[in-house]
Structure formats: C-alpha cells, structure tokens
Design a protein around this motif. Structure first.
Motif, mmCIF file in Angstrom:
data_model
loop_
_atom_site.group_PDB
_atom_site.id
_atom_site.type_symbol
_atom_site.label_atom_id
_atom_site.label_comp_id
_atom_site.label_asym_id
_atom_site.label_seq_id
_atom_site.Cartn_x
_atom_site.Cartn_y
_atom_site.Cartn_z
ATOM 1 N N TRP A 57 0.853 -1.726 -0.371
ATOM 2 C CA TRP A 57 0.133 0.019 0.163
ATOM 3 C C TRP A 57 0.814 0.875 0.055
ATOM 4 O O TRP A 57 0.423 1.955 -0.654
ATOM 5 N N PRO A 58 1.870 1.396 0.561
ATOM 6 C CA PRO A 58 2.802 2.736 0.743
ATOM 7 C C PRO A 58 3.370 2.427 -0.878
ATOM 8 O O PRO A 58 3.106 3.672 -1.660
ATOM 9 N N VAL A 59 3.395 1.960 -1.914
ATOM 10 C CA VAL A 59 3.996 1.554 -3.053
ATOM 11 C C VAL A 59 2.748 2.557 -4.096
ATOM 12 O O VAL A 59 2.847 3.239 -4.826
ATOM 13 N N ALA A 60 1.627 2.031 -3.597
ATOM 14 C CA ALA A 60 0.869 2.200 -4.558
ATOM 15 C C ALA A 60 0.475 3.715 -4.324
ATOM 16 O O ALA A 60 -0.502 4.273 -5.467
ATOM 17 N N LEU A 61 0.106 4.200 -3.271
ATOM 18 C CA LEU A 61 0.345 5.788 -2.180
ATOM 19 C C LEU A 61 0.677 6.437 -3.180
ATOM 20 O O LEU A 61 0.689 7.447 -3.367
ATOM 21 N N ALA A 62 2.471 6.745 -3.112
ATOM 22 C CA ALA A 62 3.198 7.018 -4.002
ATOM 23 C C ALA A 62 3.196 6.884 -5.599
ATOM 24 O O ALA A 62 3.051 8.121 -5.207
#
Length: 66
Positions: A57-62
């Motif tokens: 999820w942090p990668v998708a958010l970024a």
C-alpha cells in the motif's frame, strides 16, 4: 395549567424543496470533480493491485500521489 413567565410559541418551518435546476447544478458540480475514465482505470488498477497484494500500500500510495 398556567405557569407564570413561561410562554411557548410554535412556528411552522419554511422549507423550500430544491427544483430541477438545483439538481442539475449539483450533478454538474459532481461530474466536474470526477476523474476521467482513463484516470479512474489507473487508480482502480492501483487499488486492485494493492487488494491482491501485488503492490504494497505505501508503494501504491506513492504512485497514486505522484
């Protein structure tokens, strides 16, 4: 029953229902805030990749913010 220094007044509220033009204006405002179909597909793909654990999820958010 008679109470000294106490009076009660009841007023009927003045309620005006929105007309057709108000609904049309609201719908146009919402449409202007929606992403284009291409953008929606992109964000949907990010969400699906995150839901299926293909992306963290942090990668998708970024990616989505960038």
């Amino acid at each position: 029953m008679n109470l000294p220094f106490v009076t009660a007044e009841f007023h009927r509220p003045d309620v005006q229902l929105p007309g057709r033009e108000d609904f049309a204006s609201a719908a146009e405002t919402v449409r202007s805030q929606l992403p284009t179909p291409k953008q929606a597909l992109f964000y949907g793909g990010l969400a699906a990749g995150t839901a299926l654990s293909l992306l963290e999820w942090p990668v998708a958010l970024a990616i989505g913010v960038g």
